[in-house]
Design an enzyme around this catalytic site. Structure first.
Site, mmCIF file in Angstrom:
data_model
loop_
_atom_site.group_PDB
_atom_site.id
_atom_site.type_symbol
_atom_site.label_atom_id
_atom_site.label_comp_id
_atom_site.label_asym_id
_atom_site.label_seq_id
_atom_site.Cartn_x
_atom_site.Cartn_y
_atom_site.Cartn_z
ATOM 1 N N LYS A 1 0.826 -1.213 0.000
ATOM 2 C CA LYS A 1 0.000 0.000 0.000
ATOM 3 C C LYS A 1 0.862 1.264 0.000
ATOM 4 O O LYS A 1 0.618 2.184 -0.767
ATOM 5 C CB LYS A 1 -0.916 0.029 1.238
ATOM 6 N N ARG B 1 -9.520 1.814 8.537
ATOM 7 C CA ARG B 1 -9.140 0.449 8.901
ATOM 8 C C ARG B 1 -10.266 -0.288 9.610
ATOM 9 O O ARG B 1 -10.159 -1.488 9.843
ATOM 10 C CB ARG B 1 -7.964 0.583 9.846
ATOM 11 N N ARG C 1 11.117 -7.104 4.706
ATOM 12 C CA ARG C 1 10.839 -5.676 4.498
ATOM 13 C C ARG C 1 11.856 -4.811 5.225
ATOM 14 O O ARG C 1 12.184 -5.050 6.387
ATOM 15 C CB ARG C 1 9.426 -5.367 5.002
ATOM 16 N N ARG D 1 10.824 -2.388 10.773
ATOM 17 C CA ARG D 1 9.802 -1.797 11.631
ATOM 18 C C ARG D 1 9.696 -2.594 12.912
ATOM 19 O O ARG D 1 9.766 -3.818 12.895
ATOM 20 C CB ARG D 1 8.455 -1.799 10.894
ATOM 21 N N ARG E 1 -2.042 -8.635 13.701
ATOM 22 C CA ARG E 1 -2.371 -7.683 12.642
ATOM 23 C C ARG E 1 -3.191 -8.355 11.545
ATOM 24 O O ARG E 1 -4.122 -7.751 11.012
ATOM 25 C CB ARG E 1 -1.079 -7.072 12.072
HETATM 26 P P1 AMP Z 1 0.768 0.488 8.950
HETATM 27 O O1 AMP Z 1 2.012 1.299 8.727
HETATM 28 O O2 AMP Z 1 -0.370 0.928 8.069
HETATM 29 O O3 AMP Z 1 1.017 -0.992 8.905
HETATM 30 O O4 AMP Z 1 0.304 0.807 10.459
HETATM 31 C C1 AMP Z 1 1.120 0.509 11.568
HETATM 32 C C2 AMP Z 1 0.280 0.384 12.823
HETATM 33 O O5 AMP Z 1 -0.347 1.650 13.116
HETATM 34 C C3 AMP Z 1 -0.892 -0.577 12.684
HETATM 35 O O6 AMP Z 1 -0.496 -1.914 12.978
HETATM 36 C C4 AMP Z 1 -1.836 -0.036 13.739
HETATM 37 O O7 AMP Z 1 -1.395 -0.386 15.016
HETATM 38 C C5 AMP Z 1 -1.678 1.472 13.587
HETATM 39 N N1 AMP Z 1 -2.602 2.059 12.605
HETATM 40 C C6 AMP Z 1 -2.287 2.550 11.378
HETATM 41 N N2 AMP Z 1 -3.359 3.039 10.755
HETATM 42 C C7 AMP Z 1 -4.405 2.833 11.596
HETATM 43 C C8 AMP Z 1 -5.802 3.110 11.515
HETATM 44 N N3 AMP Z 1 -6.353 3.679 10.437
HETATM 45 N N4 AMP Z 1 -6.564 2.765 12.576
HETATM 46 C C9 AMP Z 1 -6.037 2.177 13.671
HETATM 47 N N5 AMP Z 1 -4.736 1.886 13.808
HETATM 48 C C10 AMP Z 1 -3.914 2.215 12.777
#
Ligand code: AMP
Length: 221
Positions: A15, A87, A126, A159, A170
Site C-alpha cells: 500500500k 481500517r 521488508r 519496523r 495484525r
Molecule cells: P501500517 O504502517 O499501516 O502498517 O500501520 C502501523 C500500525 O499503526 C498498525 O499496525 C496499527 O497499530 C496502527 N494504525 C495505522 N493506521 C491505523 C488506523 N487507520 N486505525 C487504527 N490503527 C492504525
C-alpha cells in the site's frame, strides 16, 4: 481523473509503495496513518505516547485517534491517497460523513489482495527508512539492514512491529476489522480488487490502467 483514493490491504501488501507511486505520478498527496502515528511517536507527542499504548503489540489505535490525525492532515485538501485508512467500519462511516460535510466524496477504493503466506514472507524481508519512510525488500533490492537509503542516505532498518508475534494479531485484525470496510465500499460501488502478488511495477500498472481507463459511476456516500 480520480483524485480521492483509498488503498486497503493486509500488512506488506504494498500500500505504502503504491501510494508513493501514485503521488509521484499524479501529484496526489499521499498519507499513511501508520506513518503519521510512527512520526508522532518519534516526536514523543501526547498523541504519539497514546498511540504507542495500542500499536506496540500490533493492535489498532482507537477510531477517534486515527480520525484526529486524518482530519488534521486533510484540512483544506481536496485530493488524497490514503494508505491504511480507514481500517475499521467505524472509521469508514465517520470518514464518509466527514467528507460529505466538506462537499467531497471518495472516487475509488482499491483492495490489494495477498495471501497470508505472501504477507509473512514479505514482512520478514521488508526494510524501511526511518528518515524518509521509503520501503524496500531484501528479496528484490540489493540491500539489507543498515544499508544506506537510496533516497536520503539514512540507514535502513526493520519496523518494530514487523515481528511474528504482532503479525498474527495484525492479520486477524485485518480480517475482522478491515475486510468489512472493503464490503462497505463494495456495496457503494467504489471497490476495485487488485491482485497484489505481482511485482511492484506490475501492480502499479494495474492501478494506473484502472485509474485512467475505468471511470466509475459517481456514488455519494
Ligand atoms: P501500517 O504502517 O499501516 O502498517 O500501520 C502501523 C500500525 O499503526 C498498525 O499496525 C496499527 O497499530 C496502527 N494504525 C495505522 N493506521 C491505523 C488506523 N487507520 N486505525 C487504527 N490503527 C492504525
Amino acid at each position: 481523473m480520480k483524485n480521492r483514493i483509498v488503498l486497503l490491504g493486509p500488512p506488506a501488501s504494498g500500500k505504502g509503495t503504491q501510494a508513493a507511486l501514485l503521488a509521484a505520478t499524479f501529484g496526489i498527496p499521499a498519507a499513511s496513518t501508520g506513518a503519521m502515528l510512527r512520526h508522532e511517536k518519534s516526536l514523543g507527542t501526547a498523541l504519539g505516547v497514546e498511540a504507542e499504548r495500542w500499536t506496540a503489540h500490533g493492535g489498532l489505535v482507537p477510531d477517534e485517534l486515527a480520525l484526529t490525525i486524518v482530519w488534521q492532515w486533510l484540512d483544506g485538501r481536496t485530493r488524497f491517497v490514503f494508505d491504511g485508512f480507514p481500517r475499521t467500519l467505524g472509521q469508514a462511516k465517520a470518514f464518509d460523513a466527514g467528507l460529505k460535510e466538506r462537499g467531497l466524496g471518495l472516487d475509488v477504493v482499491y483492495l490489494l489482495e495477498l495471501s497470508n503466506e505472501a504477507v509473512r514472507e514479505r514482512m520478514c524481508t521488508r526494510l524501511t527508512c526511518p528518515g524518509c519512510g521509503a520501503v524496500f525488500n531484501e528479496s528484490f533490492h540489493a540491500m539489507t539492514e543498515g544499508s544506506p537509503c537510496p533516497n536520503c542516505g539514512v540507514a535502513l532498518g526493520r519496523r518494530l512491529d514487523d515481528t511474528w508475534e504482532s503479525l498474527d494479531r495484525r492479520l486477524s485484525e485485518y480480517r475482522s476489522e478491515t475486510l468489512p470496510v472493503a464490503d462497505h465500499y463494495e456495496s457503494l460501488g467504489l471497490l476495485r480488487r487488485i491482485d497484489a502478488s505481482p511485482s511492484r511495477d506490475a501492480l502499479f500498472h494495474s492501478l494506473y490502467e484502472d485509474l485512467s481507463e475505468n471511470p466509475l459511476v459517481e456514488v455519494t456516500p
